[in-house]
Design a protein around this motif. Structure first.
Motif, PDB file in Angstrom:
ATOM      1  N   GLN A   8      -1.696  -8.151   6.225  1.00 20.94           N
ATOM      2  CA  GLN A   8      -1.206  -7.221   4.908  1.00 20.94           C
ATOM      3  C   GLN A   8      -0.883  -8.588   3.999  1.00 20.94           C
ATOM      4  O   GLN A   8      -0.661  -9.666   4.403  1.00 20.94           O
ATOM      5  N   PRO A   9      -1.087  -8.131   2.634  1.00 21.94           N
ATOM      6  CA  PRO A   9      -0.533  -9.330   1.481  1.00 21.94           C
ATOM      7  C   PRO A   9       0.985  -9.633   1.610  1.00 21.94           C
ATOM      8  O   PRO A   9       1.692  -8.508   2.374  1.00 21.94           O
ATOM      9  N   PRO A  10       1.424 -10.770   1.329  1.00 25.56           N
ATOM     10  CA  PRO A  10       2.924 -10.803   1.283  1.00 25.56           C
ATOM     11  C   PRO A  10       3.560  -9.643   0.657  1.00 25.56           C
ATOM     12  O   PRO A  10       3.125  -8.929  -0.303  1.00 25.56           O
ATOM     13  N   GLU A  11       4.625  -9.214   1.363  1.00 27.36           N
ATOM     14  CA  GLU A  11       5.418  -8.083   0.918  1.00 27.36           C
ATOM     15  C   GLU A  11       5.837  -8.076  -0.580  1.00 27.36           C
ATOM     16  O   GLU A  11       5.752  -7.318  -1.442  1.00 27.36           O
ATOM     17  N   PHE A  12       6.163  -9.372  -0.995  1.00 27.09           N
ATOM     18  CA  PHE A  12       6.691  -9.290  -2.493  1.00 27.09           C
ATOM     19  C   PHE A  12       5.386  -9.171  -3.654  1.00 27.09           C
ATOM     20  O   PHE A  12       5.623  -8.900  -4.787  1.00 27.09           O
ATOM     21  N   LEU A  13       4.190  -9.210  -3.087  1.00 28.00           N
ATOM     22  CA  LEU A  13       2.966  -9.215  -3.777  1.00 28.00           C
ATOM     23  C   LEU A  13       2.268  -7.699  -3.515  1.00 28.00           C
ATOM     24  O   LEU A  13       1.127  -7.530  -4.116  1.00 28.00           O
ATOM     25  N   SER A  14       2.893  -6.873  -2.862  1.00 30.41           N
ATOM     26  CA  SER A  14       2.235  -5.704  -2.331  1.00 30.41           C
ATOM     27  C   SER A  14       2.989  -4.314  -2.892  1.00 30.41           C
ATOM     28  O   SER A  14       4.358  -4.534  -3.012  1.00 30.41           O
ATOM     29  N   THR A  15       2.264  -3.464  -3.346  1.00 32.42           N
ATOM     30  CA  THR A  15       3.028  -2.397  -3.711  1.00 32.42           C
ATOM     31  C   THR A  15       3.297  -1.494  -2.653  1.00 32.42           C
ATOM     32  O   THR A  15       4.381  -0.533  -2.964  1.00 32.42           O
TER      33      THR A  15
ATOM     34  N   SER B 149       6.920   0.290  -7.538  1.00 28.55           N
ATOM     35  CA  SER B 149       5.950   0.929  -6.521  1.00 28.55           C
ATOM     36  C   SER B 149       6.581   0.918  -5.262  1.00 28.55           C
ATOM     37  O   SER B 149       6.374   1.909  -4.516  1.00 28.55           O
ATOM     38  N   ARG B 150       7.108  -0.315  -4.652  1.00 25.94           N
ATOM     39  CA  ARG B 150       7.753  -0.250  -3.251  1.00 25.94           C
ATOM     40  C   ARG B 150       8.809   0.693  -3.275  1.00 25.94           C
ATOM     41  O   ARG B 150       9.120   1.182  -2.452  1.00 25.94           O
ATOM     42  N   ALA B 151       9.758   0.898  -4.593  1.00 27.25           N
ATOM     43  CA  ALA B 151      10.743   1.951  -4.510  1.00 27.25           C
ATOM     44  C   ALA B 151      10.217   3.341  -4.212  1.00 27.25           C
ATOM     45  O   ALA B 151      10.760   4.201  -3.639  1.00 27.25           O
ATOM     46  N   HIS B 152       9.027   3.546  -4.897  1.00 24.94           N
ATOM     47  CA  HIS B 152       8.444   4.752  -4.797  1.00 24.94           C
ATOM     48  C   HIS B 152       7.998   5.155  -3.187  1.00 24.94           C
ATOM     49  O   HIS B 152       8.361   6.162  -2.800  1.00 24.94           O
ATOM     50  N   GLU B 153       7.468   4.304  -2.724  1.00 26.47           N
ATOM     51  CA  GLU B 153       7.022   4.160  -1.360  1.00 26.47           C
ATOM     52  C   GLU B 153       8.180   4.516  -0.331  1.00 26.47           C
ATOM     53  O   GLU B 153       8.102   5.341   0.509  1.00 26.47           O
ATOM     54  N   GLN B 154       9.265   3.751  -0.568  1.00 28.44           N
ATOM     55  CA  GLN B 154      10.355   3.728   0.293  1.00 28.44           C
ATOM     56  C   GLN B 154      11.044   5.382   0.064  1.00 28.44           C
ATOM     57  O   GLN B 154      11.457   5.793   1.090  1.00 28.44           O
ATOM     58  N   GLU B 155      11.137   5.919  -1.239  1.00 27.94           N
ATOM     59  CA  GLU B 155      11.561   7.124  -1.441  1.00 27.94           C
ATOM     60  C   GLU B 155      10.829   8.316  -0.837  1.00 27.94           C
ATOM     61  O   GLU B 155      11.367   9.289  -0.356  1.00 27.94           O
ATOM     62  N   ALA B 156       9.786   7.914  -0.865  1.00 28.29           N
ATOM     63  CA  ALA B 156       8.611   8.856  -0.398  1.00 28.29           C
ATOM     64  C   ALA B 156       8.865   8.924   1.056  1.00 28.29           C
ATOM     65  O   ALA B 156       8.536  10.158   1.865  1.00 28.29           O
ATOM     66  N   ASP B 157       8.971   7.861   1.812  1.00 29.34           N
ATOM     67  CA  ASP B 157       9.332   7.713   3.360  1.00 29.34           C
ATOM     68  C   ASP B 157      10.332   8.659   3.500  1.00 29.34           C
ATOM     69  O   ASP B 157      10.277   9.383   4.537  1.00 29.34           O
ATOM     70  N   LEU B 158      11.667   8.377   2.780  1.00 33.28           N
ATOM     71  CA  LEU B 158      12.662   9.025   3.247  1.00 33.28           C
ATOM     72  C   LEU B 158      12.730  10.456   3.065  1.00 33.28           C
ATOM     73  O   LEU B 158      13.112  11.491   3.845  1.00 33.28           O
ATOM     74  N   MET B 159      11.956  11.003   1.891  1.00 30.97           N
ATOM     75  CA  MET B 159      11.780  12.422   1.814  1.00 30.97           C
ATOM     76  C   MET B 159      10.816  12.790   2.663  1.00 30.97           C
ATOM     77  O   MET B 159      11.015  13.952   3.122  1.00 30.97           O
ATOM     78  N   GLY B 160       9.863  12.063   3.029  1.00 33.98           N
ATOM     79  CA  GLY B 160       8.873  12.700   3.970  1.00 33.98           C
ATOM     80  C   GLY B 160       9.681  13.049   5.620  1.00 33.98           C
ATOM     81  O   GLY B 160       9.130  13.929   6.278  1.00 33.98           O
ATOM     82  N   LEU B 161      10.460  12.068   5.692  1.00 34.85           N
ATOM     83  CA  LEU B 161      11.415  12.379   7.080  1.00 34.85           C
ATOM     84  C   LEU B 161      12.077  13.550   6.855  1.00 34.85           C
ATOM     85  O   LEU B 161      12.122  14.373   7.930  1.00 34.85           O
TER      86      LEU B 161
END
Length: 271
Positions: A232-239, A193-205
């Protein structure tokens, strides 16, 4: 009956593994390998059904100024996304609806349905900051993240079912499934899920820059989000990536979008 179910699962496993390996050859628009097994018409139908349920439960804003601004930004972003990623599968039509909701949020559903909360407009202070959010959501759709997440969830459930049928020992079937379920969530679901968010961030840019919006405003947006939000919750427990990590990743990826933006026709959604 239990033995028959075990034998049936054993017989199906080679087929399921072969199907997963074949599907794994697919790529997202950024070139990442992807496993997405759910038929796209089914994903679009589920997205449409969910969106209609939201429309029945959640009031839609009647503010013409807000609607005009959001629709202007969305049109520019969608046109830029289709130009930037012409090979990506995309919806036949896009629908963007502004919901009356104070939460600073937006979301995308398969089939091209995008929802924007009125609360987001208090955080996304400029059209470019709004474009960063909508570009991010369009990125989710073009990269088929909903399909990938659903495929992943179905796969985890299938594995846990097999483990539950065959497990024996002191831990017991229920405890083992609970332990593996937690392990699967921390080891598989959340990182993807974090990979999805990071990919969407780069595509959004890339999308917002092509649309003529200053990509540096994405950093300003997430600084505003950090100020508006609580802990925020700890990053390793967050989507989602932590705000600081997200801002750092956006800044690191800024060179190419800035070059695109300087060559683009500036967007005008201020009216």
């Amino acid at each position: 009956m239990r033995l028959r179910c075990r034998l049936r699962l054993l017989w199906m496993m080679p087929f399921l593994l072969s199907l997963m390996l074949l599907a794994g050859c697919e790529k997202t628009p950024t070139g990442r390998s992807q496993l997405a097994l759910v038929p796209e018409p089914l994903m679009a139908r589920m997205g449409g059904d969910a969106f209609e349920q939201l429309r029945r439960r959640q009031p839609v804003t009647r503010d013409t100024t807000v609607n005009r601004r959001v629709q202007c930004v969305a049109r520019a972003v969608v046109a830029a996304a289709e130009a930037r990623y012409p090979a990506a599968d995309r919806p036949e039509a896009w629908e963007v609806v502004v919901f009356e909701d104070p939460a600073p949020n937006a979301f995308a559903l398969p089939g091209g349905r995008i929802g924007v909360h009125t609360g987001l407009l208090r955080v996304a202070e400029t059209p470019a900051q709004l474009a960063a959010v909508i570009g991010h959501e369009v990125g989710h759709v073009l990269a088929d993240h909903g399909n990938e997440r659903l495929t992943q969830q179905l796969g985890i459930k299938a594995v846990l079912l097999v483990v539950g049928l065959f497990s024996e020992g002191e831990l017991g079937q229920q405890q083992l499934m609970q332990a593996l379920g937690l392990g699967a969530r921390l080891g598989i679901s959340l990182p993807f899920s974090r990979a999805h968010e990071q990919e969407a961030d780069l595509m959004g840019l890339a999308i917002m820059a092509q649309a003529g919006f200053d990509p540096r405003q994405s950093v300003s947006l997430w600084r505003n989000m950090a100020e508006a939000g609580g802990g925020q919750p700890p990053e390793f427990l967050s989507t989602h990536p932590a705000h600081g990590s997200r801002i750092e990743a956006l800044q690191d990826a800024m060179e190419a979008p800035l070059a695109t933006y300087r060559e683009a026709v500036p967007a005008d959604c201020t009216g």
